[in-house]
Scaffold this motif. Structure first.
Motif, short mmCIF file in Angstrom:
data_model
loop_
_atom_site.label_atom_id
_atom_site.label_comp_id
_atom_site.label_asym_id
_atom_site.label_seq_id
_atom_site.Cartn_x
_atom_site.Cartn_y
_atom_site.Cartn_z
N GLU A 75 0.83 -1.21 0.00
CA GLU A 75 0.00 0.00 0.00
C GLU A 75 0.87 1.26 0.00
O GLU A 75 0.55 2.24 -0.69
N ASP A 129 2.17 1.91 -3.41
CA ASP A 129 1.12 2.48 -4.25
C ASP A 129 0.95 3.98 -4.00
O ASP A 129 0.66 4.74 -4.94
N ARG A 130 1.12 4.41 -2.76
CA ARG A 130 1.00 5.85 -2.48
C ARG A 130 2.12 6.64 -3.14
O ARG A 130 1.93 7.78 -3.56
N GLU A 158 1.26 7.55 -6.70
CA GLU A 158 0.19 8.51 -6.95
C GLU A 158 0.71 9.78 -7.60
O GLU A 158 -0.05 10.51 -8.23
N ARG A 159 2.00 10.07 -7.44
CA ARG A 159 2.57 11.24 -8.11
C ARG A 159 2.63 11.00 -9.61
O ARG A 159 3.04 9.94 -10.07
N HIS A 208 -0.87 -4.25 -10.35
CA HIS A 208 -0.19 -3.62 -11.49
C HIS A 208 0.10 -4.57 -12.64
O HIS A 208 0.60 -4.13 -13.68
#
Length: 415
Positions: free
Chosen positions: A251, A254-255, A258-259, A294
């Motif tokens: 997780e 994944d953050r 986000e960019r 992904h």
């Protein structure tokens, strides 16, 4: 030469040494294998092998300089890594202390220091900077300090102070009320974000911009509370701290994605980057979660070694003793048909990388990739006497997209 050995030999990318400062042109054949990949898992069979650090340094340079990767994500404290990210962006700090603050003895090495200094030097002139990030919820003291300094409702933090002194896997699980308190904190911060922001100074650490906000700090505290209130072992592997840890690390990767335009190199143990399971095939690894999310955009590269030495702590009376420093451990070469390292050595005895994902495969290779075999794999702690005969089962077709092989390992060098 068997069909499997011949197939591996035809796909080998020999390395022109492991010097991180040398040109990375020998890695150019990997470009095709990594096309369209946003996350590369850079594994390691041990946390204490110098050559793994050197090879990963070279791989990181290739990924950043040639493939446009923007983040190095470490199996290290999310909270503590923020200050090290500030340093590699050009901010103030003492890199040795910042590496020590990550919470893991494994990263307090001269080799890791060289990686950090390369990142800082790269960022001085690069048009596209590279960030340093942690993905492990462990050691959340920096987040707790930040929240104490900036949060108005400080009584929410009082029950959580115990987390600053708690180590995962040492002692019994904490009272579940700790996780409840951490969830309550996160809910408050999420619901009152603008109010919390009024308590925060501009996002600066050591003269450079910090990236974690109140919600990010509270989330990491909540993740760690979830880990230390769970058992390390359970008949249901999904209930363990290990299962939660790998899920949280995925997780946190994944953050980072986000960019816009972000591409992440994840530095962790083979057991975490694998797209399969571990602990008797019962716990989905971080890489398993990343593959589910992904697809082919995640590439798992396992790092193996033929023989040599590595650093790790030894178990005492069945438990790790964190007061004792890691020691030198030595293993001989293996010559067994069911050992992956033997196959790699037969295909190419020198250091190399091989892609397992693309291209045509003979039936014999498909059969080999689909059956259970063994690799060496050691974490930060090894059995006192049993480690030399300790092997980890793997089904390569389920677990890895590529492998790197170092013929002989030596111990990483602490600073």
């Amino acid at each position: 030469m068997t069909a499997v050995t011949g197939w591996l030999a035809s796909r080998v990318v020999p390395l022109d040494g492991l010097d991180p400062r040398a040109p990375v042109g020998d890695l150019e054949p990997l470009r095709a294998a990594l096309g369209g990949v946003r996350v590369v898992g850079l594994g390691e069979a041990t946390h204490g092998t110098r050559e793994f650090f050197l090879l990963k340094h070279r791989l990181l340079r290739f990924l950043v300089e040639e493939m446009g990767f923007t983040v190095l994500a470490m199996e290290a404290s999310v909270s503590a890594a923020e200050a090290l990210d500030v340093y590699v962006q050009g901010g103030a700090g003492e890199p040795e202390r910042l590496l020590a603050d990550l919470g893991f003895w494994t990263w307090r090495t001269r080799e890791m220091l060289a990686v950090v200094e390369w990142m800082r030097a790269h960022n001085r002139t690069a048009s596209r900077r590279v960030r340093f990030a942690g993905i492990d919820p462990q050691f959340p003291a920096a987040s707790l300090r930040w929240l104490r300094d900036h949060l108005g409702e400080r009584e929410l933090l009082a029950p959580l102070s115990v987390l600053e002194e708690t180590r995962l896997g040492v002692g019994e699980p904490l009272d579940p009320a700790i996780e409840t308190a951490a969830r309550r904190l996160l809910e408050y911060v999420t619901a009152n974000g603008s109010r919390v922001d009024r308590f925060a100074e501009p996002g600066r650490v050591g003269g450079a911009t910090a990236t974690m906000d109140a919600e990010a700090h509270a989330r990491i505290v909540r993740q760690f509370a979830a880990l230390v209130t769970r058992p390390m072992r359970d008949a249901d592997g999904s209930r363990t701290a290990g299962a939660a840890r790998d899920r949280f690390m995925a997780e946190n990767v994944d953050r980072l994605l986000e960019r816009p335009g972000a591409k992440v190199a994840v530095w962790a143990h083979n057991g975490h980057v694998t797209t399969g399971h571990y602990a008797g095939r019962s716990i989905p690894a971080m890489g398993h979660h990343l593959r589910e999310r992904h697809g082919s955009g995640y590439y798992a590269l396992g790092l193996l070694f033929g023989s040599g030495e590595f650093r790790a702590r030894r178990l005492r009376f069945g438990r790790p003793d964190v007061r004792r420093p890691p020691v030198r451990n030595s293993v001989p070469a293996v010559d067994r048909a069911d050992m992956v390292e033997s196959r790699l050595a037969a295909a190419c005895p020198r250091d190399h990388v091989v892609d397992l994902r693309g291209g045509p495969r003979p039936d014999a290779v498909d059969e080999w990739l689909g059956k259970e075999q063994y690799v060496r794999g050691y974490g930060a702690v090894v059995g006192r006497f049993s480690y030399k005969m300790s092997f980890t089962p793997t089904v390569l077709g389920d677990d890895f997209d590529g492998l790197a092989y170092v013929a002989r390992g030596t111990c990483s060098i602490p600073f």
